[in-house]
Design a protein around this motif. Structure first.
Motif, PDB file in Angstrom:
ATOM      1  N   SER A 155       0.824  -1.209   0.000  1.00  0.00           N
ATOM      2  CA  SER A 155       0.000   0.000   0.000  1.00  0.00           C
ATOM      3  C   SER A 155       0.858   1.259   0.000  1.00  0.00           C
ATOM      4  O   SER A 155       2.036   1.234   0.391  1.00  0.00           O
ATOM      5  CB  SER A 155      -0.924   0.012   1.217  1.00  0.00           C
ATOM      6  OG  SER A 155      -0.163  -0.049   2.404  1.00  0.00           O
ATOM      7  N   ASP A 156       0.255   2.373  -0.436  1.00  0.00           N
ATOM      8  CA  ASP A 156       0.979   3.642  -0.501  1.00  0.00           C
ATOM      9  C   ASP A 156       1.302   4.201   0.874  1.00  0.00           C
ATOM     10  O   ASP A 156       2.213   5.013   1.020  1.00  0.00           O
ATOM     11  CB  ASP A 156       0.154   4.681  -1.274  1.00  0.00           C
ATOM     12  CG  ASP A 156       0.081   4.370  -2.760  1.00  0.00           C
ATOM     13  OD1 ASP A 156       0.940   3.619  -3.239  1.00  0.00           O
ATOM     14  OD2 ASP A 156      -0.841   4.868  -3.424  1.00  0.00           O
ATOM     15  N   PHE A 157       0.551   3.798   1.889  1.00  0.00           N
ATOM     16  CA  PHE A 157       0.759   4.348   3.222  1.00  0.00           C
ATOM     17  C   PHE A 157       0.358   3.324   4.276  1.00  0.00           C
ATOM     18  O   PHE A 157      -0.435   2.415   4.023  1.00  0.00           O
ATOM     19  CB  PHE A 157      -0.057   5.633   3.402  1.00  0.00           C
ATOM     20  CG  PHE A 157      -1.532   5.442   3.179  1.00  0.00           C
ATOM     21  CD1 PHE A 157      -2.374   5.047   4.202  1.00  0.00           C
ATOM     22  CD2 PHE A 157      -2.079   5.631   1.917  1.00  0.00           C
ATOM     23  CE1 PHE A 157      -3.727   4.861   3.985  1.00  0.00           C
ATOM     24  CE2 PHE A 157      -3.435   5.448   1.690  1.00  0.00           C
ATOM     25  CZ  PHE A 157      -4.266   5.059   2.731  1.00  0.00           C
ATOM     26  N   THR A 158       0.927   3.484   5.455  1.00  0.00           N
ATOM     27  CA  THR A 158       0.615   2.633   6.596  1.00  0.00           C
ATOM     28  C   THR A 158       0.337   3.535   7.799  1.00  0.00           C
ATOM     29  O   THR A 158       1.069   4.499   8.039  1.00  0.00           O
ATOM     30  CB  THR A 158       1.792   1.695   6.913  1.00  0.00           C
ATOM     31  OG1 THR A 158       2.083   0.902   5.759  1.00  0.00           O
ATOM     32  CG2 THR A 158       1.470   0.778   8.082  1.00  0.00           C
ATOM     33  N   ILE A 159      -0.721   3.220   8.545  1.00  0.00           N
ATOM     34  CA  ILE A 159      -1.084   3.993   9.735  1.00  0.00           C
ATOM     35  C   ILE A 159      -1.101   3.053  10.927  1.00  0.00           C
ATOM     36  O   ILE A 159      -1.848   2.073  10.936  1.00  0.00           O
ATOM     37  CB  ILE A 159      -2.452   4.673   9.575  1.00  0.00           C
ATOM     38  CG1 ILE A 159      -2.473   5.570   8.327  1.00  0.00           C
ATOM     39  CG2 ILE A 159      -2.793   5.492  10.822  1.00  0.00           C
ATOM     40  CD1 ILE A 159      -3.835   6.173   8.019  1.00  0.00           C
ATOM     41  N   THR A 160      -0.270   3.330  11.916  1.00  0.00           N
ATOM     42  CA  THR A 160      -0.171   2.450  13.083  1.00  0.00           C
ATOM     43  C   THR A 160      -0.321   3.239  14.375  1.00  0.00           C
ATOM     44  O   THR A 160      -0.008   4.435  14.432  1.00  0.00           O
ATOM     45  CB  THR A 160       1.174   1.696  13.113  1.00  0.00           C
ATOM     46  OG1 THR A 160       2.242   2.640  13.306  1.00  0.00           O
ATOM     47  CG2 THR A 160       1.400   0.916  11.832  1.00  0.00           C
ATOM     48  N   LYS A 220       6.279   5.896  21.701  1.00  0.00           N
ATOM     49  CA  LYS A 220       5.765   5.470  22.997  1.00  0.00           C
ATOM     50  C   LYS A 220       4.299   5.079  22.862  1.00  0.00           C
ATOM     51  O   LYS A 220       3.635   5.429  21.876  1.00  0.00           O
ATOM     52  CB  LYS A 220       5.907   6.613  24.018  1.00  0.00           C
ATOM     53  CG  LYS A 220       7.353   7.000  24.317  1.00  0.00           C
ATOM     54  CD  LYS A 220       7.403   8.112  25.349  1.00  0.00           C
ATOM     55  CE  LYS A 220       8.846   8.488  25.677  1.00  0.00           C
ATOM     56  NZ  LYS A 220       8.915   9.581  26.688  1.00  0.00           N
ATOM     57  N   ALA A 221       3.798   4.363  23.850  1.00  0.00           N
ATOM     58  CA  ALA A 221       2.396   3.959  23.844  1.00  0.00           C
ATOM     59  C   ALA A 221       1.501   5.188  23.694  1.00  0.00           C
ATOM     60  O   ALA A 221       1.688   6.191  24.383  1.00  0.00           O
ATOM     61  CB  ALA A 221       2.055   3.209  25.125  1.00  0.00           C
ATOM     62  N   GLY A 222       0.564   5.123  22.760  1.00  0.00           N
ATOM     63  CA  GLY A 222      -0.323   6.243  22.489  1.00  0.00           C
ATOM     64  C   GLY A 222       0.076   7.057  21.284  1.00  0.00           C
ATOM     65  O   GLY A 222      -0.684   7.928  20.844  1.00  0.00           O
ATOM     66  N   ASP A 223       1.263   6.794  20.710  1.00  0.00           N
ATOM     67  CA  ASP A 223       1.728   7.526  19.531  1.00  0.00           C
ATOM     68  C   ASP A 223       1.167   6.907  18.255  1.00  0.00           C
ATOM     69  O   ASP A 223       1.107   5.681  18.114  1.00  0.00           O
ATOM     70  CB  ASP A 223       3.254   7.515  19.442  1.00  0.00           C
ATOM     71  CG  ASP A 223       3.917   8.308  20.551  1.00  0.00           C
ATOM     72  OD1 ASP A 223       3.206   8.983  21.319  1.00  0.00           O
ATOM     73  OD2 ASP A 223       5.164   8.251  20.646  1.00  0.00           O
ATOM     74  N   LEU A 224       0.775   7.761  17.311  1.00  0.00           N
ATOM     75  CA  LEU A 224       0.290   7.319  16.013  1.00  0.00           C
ATOM     76  C   LEU A 224       1.310   7.662  14.946  1.00  0.00           C
ATOM     77  O   LEU A 224       1.853   8.773  14.934  1.00  0.00           O
ATOM     78  CB  LEU A 224      -1.062   7.965  15.689  1.00  0.00           C
ATOM     79  CG  LEU A 224      -1.698   7.536  14.367  1.00  0.00           C
ATOM     80  CD1 LEU A 224      -3.188   7.228  14.562  1.00  0.00           C
ATOM     81  CD2 LEU A 224      -1.541   8.616  13.274  1.00  0.00           C
ATOM     82  N   MET A 225       1.580   6.715  14.043  1.00  0.00           N
ATOM     83  CA  MET A 225       2.591   6.921  13.012  1.00  0.00           C
ATOM     84  C   MET A 225       1.990   6.675  11.629  1.00  0.00           C
ATOM     85  O   MET A 225       1.228   5.732  11.429  1.00  0.00           O
ATOM     86  CB  MET A 225       3.776   5.975  13.227  1.00  0.00           C
ATOM     87  CG  MET A 225       4.902   6.159  12.212  1.00  0.00           C
ATOM     88  SD  MET A 225       6.412   5.260  12.678  1.00  0.00           S
ATOM     89  CE  MET A 225       5.877   3.568  12.378  1.00  0.00           C
ATOM     90  N   ILE A 226       2.341   7.554  10.694  1.00  0.00           N
ATOM     91  CA  ILE A 226       1.962   7.386   9.286  1.00  0.00           C
ATOM     92  C   ILE A 226       3.258   7.256   8.495  1.00  0.00           C
ATOM     93  O   ILE A 226       4.189   8.045   8.669  1.00  0.00           O
ATOM     94  CB  ILE A 226       1.134   8.577   8.785  1.00  0.00           C
ATOM     95  CG1 ILE A 226      -0.126   8.733   9.633  1.00  0.00           C
ATOM     96  CG2 ILE A 226       0.774   8.395   7.321  1.00  0.00           C
ATOM     97  CD1 ILE A 226      -0.987   9.916   9.230  1.00  0.00           C
ATOM     98  N   PHE A 227       3.315   6.262   7.613  1.00  0.00           N
ATOM     99  CA  PHE A 227       4.568   5.915   6.953  1.00  0.00           C
ATOM    100  C   PHE A 227       4.301   5.536   5.506  1.00  0.00           C
ATOM    101  O   PHE A 227       3.343   4.812   5.219  1.00  0.00           O
ATOM    102  CB  PHE A 227       5.203   4.736   7.705  1.00  0.00           C
ATOM    103  CG  PHE A 227       6.566   4.347   7.232  1.00  0.00           C
ATOM    104  CD1 PHE A 227       6.766   3.165   6.534  1.00  0.00           C
ATOM    105  CD2 PHE A 227       7.657   5.155   7.488  1.00  0.00           C
ATOM    106  CE1 PHE A 227       8.022   2.800   6.096  1.00  0.00           C
ATOM    107  CE2 PHE A 227       8.931   4.792   7.060  1.00  0.00           C
ATOM    108  CZ  PHE A 227       9.106   3.614   6.356  1.00  0.00           C
TER     109      PHE A 227
END
Length: 258
Positions: free
Chosen positions: A154-159, A206-213
């Motif tokens: 996929s073009d992007f990943t959200i975690t 850290k716990a609670g952080d959202l990452m887009i890659f």
């Protein structure tokens, strides 16, 4: 926005969600974007409790693949960057096991959140998966588990990180390096990475952080968890409607296709 104010961290208010353009440039330049403390502490505790209770139902998977997650190419050696096998082991909860009242589903289905993500990513609209398993997943990495080097399809990943392990489990990556100037695969650079000749970047979360890659152009992995437990949620969207995860992938990660 009323529901989200009880879920998200204090700084992620309506003003934040209405200005995604300011973050698009960062994502396009760096290939990665992290929103620290995306959840408030109460929400984080609720989601962690849900994940802990669901873990006995998680499916344990072990899979091998090359970094391109494609069938072996006979034109290349099995030890080449194109075909060399990586390995991932983890446990996973599919979407249909989440509680209907789960805050994870409230975030995923929020029109404000989807509008923010779509504008940030430069796509017209985001859609959930058409199958019942793949839209929101909880992933568990126990000691010895890891995510091998790979490019995403996929073009992007959200975690969203829910719990970090005590040792190991480091997210490492090389951004925007997949292709040569002529558009061909840069096997030489990938080979250097797989041979540990280059030092990857590391992203501390850290716990609670959202990452887009942007993982389709950037090689990435999670190193072996050595101590503790790593719990990561993936928010999986499509840019087209009525798309299901492949039956093979569903069988691999969930142990079933429906």
């Amino acid at each position: 926005m009323n529901t989200l104010t009880t879920i998200l961290g204090d700084k992620y208010d309506s003003n934040f969600l209405s200005s995604p353009e300011s973050y698009s440039e960062i994502l396009n330049k760096e290939g990665i974007l992290v929103f620290k403390e995306f959840l408030n502490s109460n929400t984080l505790n609720k989601i962690l409790d849900e994940a802990t209770k669901l873990k006995p139902k998680a499916y344990k998977s072990s899979s091998e693949y090359n970094v391109y997650v494609k069938p072996t190419d006979p034109k290349f050696s099995l030890f080449s960057a194109r075909n060399r096998l990586m390995k991932t082991t983890k446990m996973c909860i599919p979407n249909d096991l989440l509680m209907e009242s789960s805050d994870l589903l409230k975030i995923y289905n929020s029109n404000e959140i989807k509008s923010f993500f779509s504008c940030l990513l430069g796509v017209s609209k985001l859609y959930q998966y058409s199958d019942q398993l793949s839209s929101v997943n909880i992933n568990y990495y126990n000691p010895g588990d890891a995510l091998g080097w790979h490019f995403d399809n996929s073009d992007f990943t959200i975690t969203l990180l829910i719990k970090n392990c005590l040792k190991g489990g480091l997210y490492q990556y090389f951004t925007d390096m997949r292709y040569n100037e002529d558009g061909s695969e840069n096997y030489k650079l990938v080979d250097s990475i797989l041979n540990n000749e280059l030092e990857p970047k590391s992203q501390s979360t850290k716990a609670g952080d959202l990452m887009i890659f942007r993982g389709n152009k950037s090689l990435h992995r999670v190193t072996n968890v050595i101590e503790g437990e790593r719990i990561l949620v993936t928010f999986n969207y499509n840019i087209y409607p009525d798309v299901a995860l492949s039956e093979q992938s569903r069988k691999t990660f969930f142990g079933r296709i429906e």
